[in-house]
Design a protein around this motif. Structure first.
Motif, short mmCIF file in Angstrom:
data_model
loop_
_atom_site.label_atom_id
_atom_site.label_comp_id
_atom_site.label_asym_id
_atom_site.label_seq_id
_atom_site.Cartn_x
_atom_site.Cartn_y
_atom_site.Cartn_z
N HIS A 169 0.83 -1.22 0.00
CA HIS A 169 0.00 0.00 0.00
C HIS A 169 0.85 1.26 0.00
N TYR B 265 -6.43 -2.84 -1.52
CA TYR B 265 -6.72 -1.42 -1.69
C TYR B 265 -8.23 -1.20 -1.63
N THR C 102 -9.59 4.46 -2.77
CA THR C 102 -8.21 4.98 -2.75
C THR C 102 -7.97 5.89 -3.94
#
Length: 253
Positions: free
Chosen positions: A156, A180, A184
């Motif tokens: 990440h 994710y 995002t």
């Protein structure tokens, strides 16, 4: 003598001063015509010989260099961005070493730097991300097993995907599989720094939809991570009045 020169991300004035001087001095320029802005060649002197490597094999490129060397000419091998990133220069250098032809590299501004400039983002925001992963999706060119996108995405960290513009749907699927959130922040940057540059802010969950809506198939970067949204980050300690450095004392408790 052969010079590997980074042409920069696209805009003709984003080549380095050294790189431009090598172009001015060149007798032969072998350039990646599908990726390099041809305006860069305007500084070359009359009589300079040009080869567009987009239609050439490695063997043909090396033959052109050898021919120039035998004639005592200086060659510039002009690569897009910075040659050390996805530039396929190592294989050329190894052959030049075998042939005992001297060479030198001139670094260039990478497209991922130009993309950040256009998006007005900082890749390494305190408390958000201090790592940038530059990689590509696996296509006809494989990637090592330990560097599959899903494995890298598990960190990440901020990610920049090169050479993956035509695989947005697969990229989105693997990013989501790595944990994710669909919310995002992300962005697609088409032809960073070129005159026809286009910026498409999106999210991981809308990456494929955004790419399809704008016909993105090549010459684009995918930027993934919360730094794209650039919110809720910590202030830099370097300029914090409560933080002492080797150049100043702390001026606040």
């Amino acid at each position: 003598m052969v010079y590997f020169v980074g042409a920069g991300p696209g805009a003709a004035d984003l080549i380095t001063v050294r790189g431009q001087q090598r172009l001015k001095d060149a007798d032969v320029v072998i350039f990646a015509g599908s990726l390099v802005n041809k305006e860069l060649l305007d500084v070359c002197r009359p009589g300079c010989e040009f080869f567009d490597s987009a239609a050439m094999t490695l063997e043909e490129v090396m033959a052109a260099i050898q021919h120039a060397e035998r004639a005592g000419k200086m060659t510039v091998r002009l690569h897009s961005g910075d040659p050390s990133l996805f530039g396929a220069i190592r294989e050329q250098m190894d052959i030049l070493d075998t042939l005992q032809i001297p060479y030198e590299s001139v670094p260039g501004v990478s497209s991922f730097c130009a993309a950040a400039a256009s998006l007005h983002i900082e890749y390494t925001l305190p408390s958000v991300s201090q790592t940038v992963i530059l990689t590509r999706m696996e296509g006809r060119t494989p990637v090592p097993e330990k560097e599959k996108l899903e494995s890298l995405a598990a960190h990440h960290a901020t990610m920049v995907l090169f050479l993956s513009a035509g695989m947005a749907a697969a990229a989105q699927e693997q990013l989501l599989a790595a944990g994710y959130s669909g919310a995002t922040s992300a962005a697609i940057v088409y032809k960073a720094s070129w005159k026809d540059e286009a910026l498409y802010p999106c999210t991981v969950g809308t990456l494929a939809e955004t790419a399809a809506a704008h016909g993105i198939r090549n010459t684009a970067l995918f930027i993934i991570g919360d730094v794209v949204g650039h919110k809720d980050y910590a202030r830099s300690k370097l300029y914090d009045p409560s933080f002492a450095t080797g150049f100043r004392e702390a001026s606040e408790p």
